[in-house]
Design an enzyme around this catalytic site. Structure first.
Site, PDB file in Angstrom:
ATOM      1  N   ASP A 284       0.822  -1.229   0.000  1.00  0.00           N
ATOM      2  CA  ASP A 284       0.000   0.000   0.000  1.00  0.00           C
ATOM      3  C   ASP A 284       0.849   1.270   0.000  1.00  0.00           C
ATOM      4  O   ASP A 284       0.351   2.362  -0.226  1.00  0.00           O
ATOM      5  CB  ASP A 284      -1.012   0.010   1.160  1.00  0.00           C
ATOM      6  CG  ASP A 284      -0.387  -0.205   2.527  1.00  0.00           C
ATOM      7  OD1 ASP A 284       0.586  -0.970   2.623  1.00  0.00           O
ATOM      8  OD2 ASP A 284      -0.891   0.388   3.510  1.00  0.00           O
ATOM      9  N   HIS A 285       2.163   1.112   0.212  1.00  0.00           N
ATOM     10  CA  HIS A 285       3.025   2.300   0.266  1.00  0.00           C
ATOM     11  C   HIS A 285       3.883   2.501  -0.984  1.00  0.00           C
ATOM     12  O   HIS A 285       4.499   3.548  -1.140  1.00  0.00           O
ATOM     13  CB  HIS A 285       3.918   2.252   1.511  1.00  0.00           C
ATOM     14  CG  HIS A 285       3.119   2.420   2.764  1.00  0.00           C
ATOM     15  ND1 HIS A 285       3.096   3.586   3.484  1.00  0.00           N
ATOM     16  CD2 HIS A 285       2.260   1.572   3.385  1.00  0.00           C
ATOM     17  CE1 HIS A 285       2.268   3.449   4.510  1.00  0.00           C
ATOM     18  NE2 HIS A 285       1.756   2.238   4.471  1.00  0.00           N
TER      19      HIS A 285
END
Ligand SMILES: [Zn+2]
Ligand SMILES: [Zn+2]
Length: 291
Positions: free
Chosen positions: A65-66
């Site tokens: 997600d990063h």
């Protein structure tokens, strides 16, 4: 104008209103990104952050997600015949994770980093420090250079003029029998400071690194009564993050990495304000302008 923009602030998965983690900082004409979650390039277009001019990207850790947004963004830049360099900082040891997905175009410099000062330019520095999460994760301190300012009245009084100004900045100047030092005629203005700390449990080092920062953007995944869950998943609660902001004496605490489970997000901001008044839970697209 310098501008900090929240591009995505959701944790783990996007919601209708929030994208995945990414923050842009436009400072003295240089554009930096902190994390690059899925969909970041579209968030940039939507919120008028010129994606074509991004110069530095800092990835906090290798949870999807990063960093998933990196690939799409790089591809778009390549399609747009990008030539100026793009420096992508990733935690050391994960280079192959990036290279196995995409053949990096020439303009991309993949820079593995560890703790310490990882970037120095003529205007600012970026320092990485370790956080406490389920995998190796780093927080970042962005610090604009301090600026020397003159007190016009005092300078006049001491007879400082012309090129004496630049001389007195670095060494003392002698006028007649008098030796004048910079402290006599000016003061140092602290440079802008921003701290980006996600994903993480609350740590003492985050307090130290965030001392007197203008902005602290901190993991605020859970509300306090679920702190067991926060510990288990190695994230912070809003109360814990607000306490860090308070102890570090920051000017503003920005709630970030918000769990999609919460429907009433105002409740999170309210909880933060009980501990640290200058807390804000921004919508994606919120910009903070500063001189
Ligand atoms: Zn995350
Ligand atoms: Zn994570």
């Amino acid at each position: 104008m310098n501008r900090l923009t929240i591009l995505g602030s959701s944790a783990s998965m996007p919601t209708k209103n929030r994208g995945l983690p990414s923050v842009s900082l436009l400072y003295n004409g240089t554009l930096l990104l902190f994390d690059c979650g899925e969909g970041t390039q579209r968030q940039m277009m939507k919120f008028k952050v010129h994606f074509g001019s991004v110069r530095y990207i800092f990835i906090s850790h290798m949870h999807l997600d990063h960093y998933l947004g990196l690939f799409g963004l790089i591809q778009t830049l390549e399609l747009n015949s990008r030539t100026i360099p793009l420096d992508v900082f990733i935690p050391k040891g994960y280079e192959n994770k990036i290279k196995s997905v995409i053949k990096l175009p020439k303009f991309v410099n993949l820079i593995p980093y560890e703790s310490g000062e990882i970037l120095t330019t003529k205007d600012f520095t970026v320092t990485a420090f370790p956080l406490e999460h389920s995998i190796e994760t780093y927080g970042f301190v962005f610090k604009g250079n301090d600026k020397k300012k003159f007190d016009k009245k005092k300078a006049d009084m001491f007879g400082i003029k012309g090129k004496m100004f630049s001389e007195v900045e670095t060494k003392s100047v002698k006028i007649g029998r008098r030796v004048i030092k910079f402290e006599d005629v000016g003061w140092v203005e602290e440079g802008f400071k921003m701290v980006y700390a996600t994903d993480t449990l609350p740590t003492k080092q985050t307090i130290t690194m965030s001392k007197d920062a203008d902005y602290l953007i901190h993991d605020s995944t859970f509300i306090e009564d679920e702190s067991d869950l926060a510990k288990d998943k190695k994230h912070s609660t809003v109360a814990e993050a607000a306490m860090i902001a308070k102890k570090a004496n920051v000017k503003k605490y920005i709630l970030y990495h918000i769990s999609p489970r919460y429907k009433n997000i105002k409740m999170l901001e309210k909880r933060a304000k009980e501990i640290f008044e200058n807390s804000i839970l921004p919508d994606d697209g919120t910009s903070f302008r500063f001189a």
